[in-house]
Write a protein that holds these residues in place. Structure first.
Motif, mmCIF file in Angstrom:
data_model
loop_
_atom_site.group_PDB
_atom_site.id
_atom_site.type_symbol
_atom_site.label_atom_id
_atom_site.label_comp_id
_atom_site.label_asym_id
_atom_site.label_seq_id
_atom_site.Cartn_x
_atom_site.Cartn_y
_atom_site.Cartn_z
ATOM 1 N N ALA A 196 -46.724 11.070 -21.114
ATOM 2 C CA ALA A 196 -47.454 10.353 -20.063
ATOM 3 C C ALA A 196 -48.675 9.645 -20.631
ATOM 4 N N LYS A 197 -49.256 10.216 -21.680
ATOM 5 C CA LYS A 197 -50.429 9.598 -22.293
ATOM 6 C C LYS A 197 -50.062 8.408 -23.170
ATOM 7 N N ILE A 198 -48.919 8.471 -23.860
ATOM 8 C CA ILE A 198 -48.589 7.426 -24.840
ATOM 9 C C ILE A 198 -47.562 6.417 -24.357
ATOM 10 N N VAL A 199 -47.051 6.566 -23.138
ATOM 11 C CA VAL A 199 -45.982 5.685 -22.673
ATOM 12 C C VAL A 199 -46.424 4.226 -22.644
ATOM 13 N N ASP A 200 -47.658 3.952 -22.269
ATOM 14 C CA ASP A 200 -48.117 2.567 -22.234
ATOM 15 C C ASP A 200 -48.443 2.041 -23.624
ATOM 16 N N LEU A 201 -48.731 2.938 -24.555
ATOM 17 C CA LEU A 201 -49.042 2.524 -25.912
ATOM 18 C C LEU A 201 -47.792 2.045 -26.653
ATOM 19 N N TYR A 202 -46.711 2.819 -26.572
ATOM 20 C CA TYR A 202 -45.486 2.487 -27.300
ATOM 21 C C TYR A 202 -44.438 1.802 -26.437
ATOM 22 N N GLY A 203 -44.483 2.011 -25.150
ATOM 23 C CA GLY A 203 -43.505 1.417 -24.250
ATOM 24 C C GLY A 203 -42.379 2.381 -23.925
ATOM 25 N N ARG A 204 -41.850 2.246 -22.740
ATOM 26 C CA ARG A 204 -40.795 3.154 -22.276
ATOM 27 C C ARG A 204 -39.514 3.002 -23.092
ATOM 28 N N LYS A 205 -39.198 1.774 -23.464
ATOM 29 C CA LYS A 205 -37.959 1.523 -24.197
ATOM 30 C C LYS A 205 -37.978 2.243 -25.545
ATOM 31 N N GLN A 206 -39.069 2.117 -26.286
ATOM 32 C CA GLN A 206 -39.156 2.768 -27.595
ATOM 33 C C GLN A 206 -39.098 4.288 -27.465
ATOM 34 N N LEU A 207 -39.796 4.849 -26.471
ATOM 35 C CA LEU A 207 -39.758 6.301 -26.277
ATOM 36 C C LEU A 207 -38.363 6.770 -25.880
ATOM 37 N N MET A 208 -37.684 5.989 -25.057
ATOM 38 C CA MET A 208 -36.331 6.365 -24.628
ATOM 39 C C MET A 208 -35.360 6.336 -25.802
ATOM 40 N N ILE A 209 -35.412 5.287 -26.599
ATOM 41 C CA ILE A 209 -34.501 5.171 -27.740
ATOM 42 C C ILE A 209 -34.801 6.260 -28.772
ATOM 43 N N GLY A 210 -36.069 6.431 -29.105
ATOM 44 C CA GLY A 210 -36.439 7.466 -30.077
ATOM 45 C C GLY A 210 -36.076 8.855 -29.601
ATOM 46 N N GLY A 211 -36.348 9.130 -28.322
ATOM 47 C CA GLY A 211 -36.011 10.437 -27.760
ATOM 48 C C GLY A 211 -34.522 10.699 -27.750
ATOM 49 N N CYS A 212 -33.732 9.674 -27.454
ATOM 50 C CA CYS A 212 -32.272 9.836 -27.463
ATOM 51 C C CYS A 212 -31.757 10.160 -28.861
ATOM 52 N N TRP A 213 -32.306 9.500 -29.870
ATOM 53 C CA TRP A 213 -31.878 9.796 -31.246
ATOM 54 C C TRP A 213 -32.243 11.225 -31.642
ATOM 55 N N VAL A 214 -33.442 11.648 -31.305
ATOM 56 C CA VAL A 214 -33.858 13.022 -31.631
ATOM 57 C C VAL A 214 -32.960 14.024 -30.918
ATOM 58 N N MET A 215 -32.656 13.768 -29.645
ATOM 59 C CA MET A 215 -31.794 14.692 -28.900
ATOM 60 C C MET A 215 -30.368 14.686 -29.438
ATOM 61 N N LEU A 216 -29.866 13.523 -29.839
ATOM 62 C CA LEU A 216 -28.518 13.444 -30.402
ATOM 63 C C LEU A 216 -28.415 14.277 -31.675
ATOM 64 N N ILE A 217 -29.374 14.120 -32.549
ATOM 65 C CA ILE A 217 -29.380 14.882 -33.809
ATOM 66 C C ILE A 217 -29.503 16.377 -33.525
ATOM 67 N N SER A 218 -30.379 16.735 -32.592
ATOM 68 C CA SER A 218 -30.580 18.149 -32.263
ATOM 69 C C SER A 218 -29.332 18.783 -31.665
#
Length: 182
Positions: free
Chosen positions: A133-155
């Motif tokens: 919630a603190k960094i969503v405006d800094l990096y953008g929702r799209k970047q957080l969604m894509i990065g989070g999906c990759w981390v979850m896929l690997i995990s």
């Protein structure tokens, strides 16, 4: 106060998460606050005053504000496809499955204290939600969604391999399972 509003105030997030413009108009009658809240998330070129006027008209029960039909839902096809796609991605990441069945998964992995691991999963979820919630405006929702999906896929891939390996990993199987879920 609503439950969400009470929880937000009680954990001190009111400084990071602004009130919604609709809530400000409906409950506080605060047009200026609604305008400020919209200005934080809208472009300069957007018609903020028109949007606040629509919120006030809707709140006062203006007949024109409530007239909608199904054609308006499909008027914004691209936004609807994006929204449905995001829901699909969230479902496919398996996050809900991990929350619902984490005790069972940890039990299968041979982790003796599966309830403690489940509590840790909830704690990590809370911490990352607050951080996001603190960094969503800094990096953008799209970047957080894509990065989070990759981390979850690997995990999830690592978790699948660990559970497939069975007891051959011994005691470390449970720890690797917990780390991959976290």
């Amino acid at each position: 106060l609503t439950l969400t509003h009470s929880l937000t105030l009680s954990i001190g997030l009111q400084h990071y998460i602004p009130e919604s413009p609709k809530w400000l108009v409906d409950h506080a009658g605060d047009k200026d606050g609604a305008r400020e809240s919209l200005a934080d998330v809208r472009d300069v070129k957007d018609d903020i005053d028109g949007e606040v006027h629509d919120l006030v008209a809707e709140n006062e029960g203006d007949e024109d504000a409530d007239k909608t039909d199904w054609s308006e839902v499909f008027q914004w096809k691209k936004a609807m496809y994006i929204g449905c796609g995001l829901m699909w991605i969230q479902t496919m990441t398996g996050a809900n499955t991990m929350f619902y069945y984490s005790s069972t998964v940890f039990g299968y992995a041979g982790f003796n204290e599966s309830i403690i691991a489940t509590i840790a999963v909830s704690g990590v979820n809370l911490a990352t939600t607050i951080y996001s919630a603190k960094i969503v405006d800094l990096y953008g929702r799209k970047q957080l969604m894509i990065g989070g999906c990759w981390v979850m896929l690997i995990s999830v891939f690592i978790l699948s391999i660990v559970l497939w390996a069975g007891d051959s990993l011994g005691e470390t199987q449970g720890y690797i399972a917990v780390l991959s879920v976290l």
